[in-house]
Design a protein around this motif. Structure first.
Motif, PDB file in Angstrom:
ATOM      1  N   ASP A 129       1.980   6.516   9.295  1.00 10.13           N
ATOM      2  CA  ASP A 129       1.985   6.509   7.838  1.00 10.13           C
ATOM      3  C   ASP A 129       0.634   5.930   7.442  1.00 10.13           C
ATOM      4  OD1 ASP A 129       4.465   7.623   7.404  1.00 10.13           O
ATOM      5  OD2 ASP A 129       5.488   5.713   7.083  1.00 10.13           O
ATOM      6  N   TRP A 143       0.853  -1.184   0.000  1.00 12.78           N
ATOM      7  CA  TRP A 143       0.000   0.000   0.000  1.00 12.78           C
ATOM      8  C   TRP A 143       0.884   1.227   0.000  1.00 12.78           C
ATOM      9  CZ3 TRP A 143      -5.125  -0.485  -0.557  1.00 12.78           C
ATOM     10  CH2 TRP A 143      -5.689  -1.715  -0.244  1.00 12.78           C
ATOM     11  N   ARG A 144       0.462   2.230  -0.729  1.00 15.45           N
ATOM     12  CA  ARG A 144       1.126   3.523  -0.634  1.00 15.45           C
ATOM     13  C   ARG A 144       0.729   4.139   0.704  1.00 15.45           C
ATOM     14  NH1 ARG A 144       3.007   5.807  -5.669  1.00 15.45           N
ATOM     15  NH2 ARG A 144       2.575   4.288  -7.301  1.00 15.45           N
ATOM     16  N   MET A 145       1.605   4.969   1.233  1.00 15.31           N
ATOM     17  CA  MET A 145       1.338   5.589   2.528  1.00 15.31           C
ATOM     18  C   MET A 145       1.511   7.101   2.397  1.00 15.31           C
ATOM     19  SD  MET A 145       3.071   2.909   5.170  1.00 15.31           S
ATOM     20  CE  MET A 145       4.447   2.357   4.183  1.00 15.31           C
ATOM     21  N   ALA A 146       0.850   7.815   3.311  1.00 17.74           N
ATOM     22  CA  ALA A 146       0.930   9.272   3.312  1.00 17.74           C
ATOM     23  C   ALA A 146       0.962   9.763   4.754  1.00 17.74           C
ATOM     24  CB  ALA A 146      -0.283   9.864   2.588  1.00 17.74           C
ATOM     25  N   ARG A 202      -7.537   6.761  -0.112  1.00 12.39           N
ATOM     26  CA  ARG A 202      -6.241   6.075  -0.042  1.00 12.39           C
ATOM     27  C   ARG A 202      -5.248   6.893  -0.856  1.00 12.39           C
ATOM     28  NH1 ARG A 202      -8.820   0.275  -1.345  1.00 12.39           N
ATOM     29  NH2 ARG A 202      -9.324  -0.330   0.791  1.00 12.39           N
ATOM     30  N   PRO A 203      -3.979   6.895  -0.448  1.00 17.10           N
ATOM     31  CA  PRO A 203      -2.985   7.643  -1.225  1.00 17.10           C
ATOM     32  C   PRO A 203      -2.997   7.220  -2.689  1.00 17.10           C
ATOM     33  CG  PRO A 203      -2.025   6.896   0.828  1.00 17.10           C
ATOM     34  CD  PRO A 203      -3.373   6.242   0.724  1.00 17.10           C
ATOM     35  N   SER A 204      -2.869   8.174  -3.570  1.00 17.56           N
ATOM     36  CA  SER A 204      -2.825   7.959  -5.027  1.00 17.56           C
ATOM     37  C   SER A 204      -4.152   7.495  -5.608  1.00 17.56           C
ATOM     38  CB  SER A 204      -1.719   6.966  -5.420  1.00 17.56           C
ATOM     39  OG  SER A 204      -0.474   7.444  -4.962  1.00 17.56           O
ATOM     40  N   GLU A 205      -5.231   7.585  -4.824  1.00 17.33           N
ATOM     41  CA  GLU A 205      -6.553   7.249  -5.341  1.00 17.33           C
ATOM     42  C   GLU A 205      -7.493   8.416  -5.061  1.00 17.33           C
ATOM     43  OE1 GLU A 205      -8.154   3.540  -3.942  1.00 17.33           O
ATOM     44  OE2 GLU A 205      -6.270   2.473  -4.259  1.00 17.33           O
ATOM     45  N   GLU A 222       0.176  15.180   3.950  1.00 18.24           N
ATOM     46  CA  GLU A 222      -0.040  14.815   2.537  1.00 18.24           C
ATOM     47  C   GLU A 222      -1.511  14.510   2.287  1.00 18.24           C
ATOM     48  OE1 GLU A 222       4.339  12.865   1.642  1.00 18.24           O
ATOM     49  OE2 GLU A 222       2.799  11.645   2.626  1.00 18.24           O
ATOM     50  N   THR A 251      -2.513   4.573   5.290  1.00 19.89           N
ATOM     51  CA  THR A 251      -2.853   3.840   4.074  1.00 19.89           C
ATOM     52  C   THR A 251      -4.322   3.998   3.696  1.00 19.89           C
ATOM     53  OG1 THR A 251      -3.273   1.817   5.341  1.00 19.89           O
ATOM     54  CG2 THR A 251      -1.059   2.088   4.387  1.00 19.89           C
TER      55      THR A 251
END
Length: 155
Positions: free
Chosen positions: A122, A3-6, A144-147, A10, A124
């Motif tokens: 962080d 999973w990408r995290m932020a 979610r990050p990048s979504e 962010e 997700t």
């Protein structure tokens, strides 16, 4: 699956209006609930306080706590804001709740008068659950990050 995290910052930059509503739910209660994973993989829930400092969602644990040991061994967590009961005379007036999931990153020892360990989150996933404007449908908003922000309504 990775999973990408932020960081909180962010997340707030990506979805400022949504982040403000999530923060309102987090700030509505001093005590929240944190879920961690025990050594055997079973869940553990603990009461916790958290705060957002310099764009980071942070929380601590007492020295030698099971919660802190869980997070150092397996950093996955879920955080629940708490939830108010709906007003008896207006069930549609329920304020909803917020949930976050991610990985806890050990920052170091807590500074100040209370000893312990400091973690930052962080993130997700962020979920805000409430009711639609009519109060007749459950409204679930998820980021979610990048979504993009997703909205699901259920009758």
């Amino acid at each position: 699956m990775l999973w990408r995290m932020a960081s909180w910052g962010e997340f707030a930059a990506a979805e400022p209006e949504f982040a403000a509503r999530v923060r309102e739910r987090l700030d509505a209660h001093r005590h929240k609930t944190l879920a961690t994973l025990r050594v055997d993989g079973s869940p553990r829930i603990s009461g916790i306080e958290c705060e957002i400092v310099d764009g980071e969602l942070q929380f601590g644990s007492m020295p030698e706590s099971r919660k802190g040991a869980d997070l150092r061994r397996d950093p996955r967590f879920a955080l629940h804001s708490g939830s108010d009961d709906p007003p008896q005379d207006d069930p549609a007036g329920w304020t909803g709740d917020a949930k976050l999931a991610g990985r806890a990153v050990y920052v170091g020892e807590l500074s100040g008068e209370l000893p312990g360990d400091l973690f930052r989150a962080d993130i997700t996933e962020v979920v805000l659950t409430g009711l639609d404007e009519s109060g007749t449908k459950l409204r679930i908003e998820m980021w979610r990050p990048s979504e993009p922000l997703r909205v699901i309504e259920r009758s």
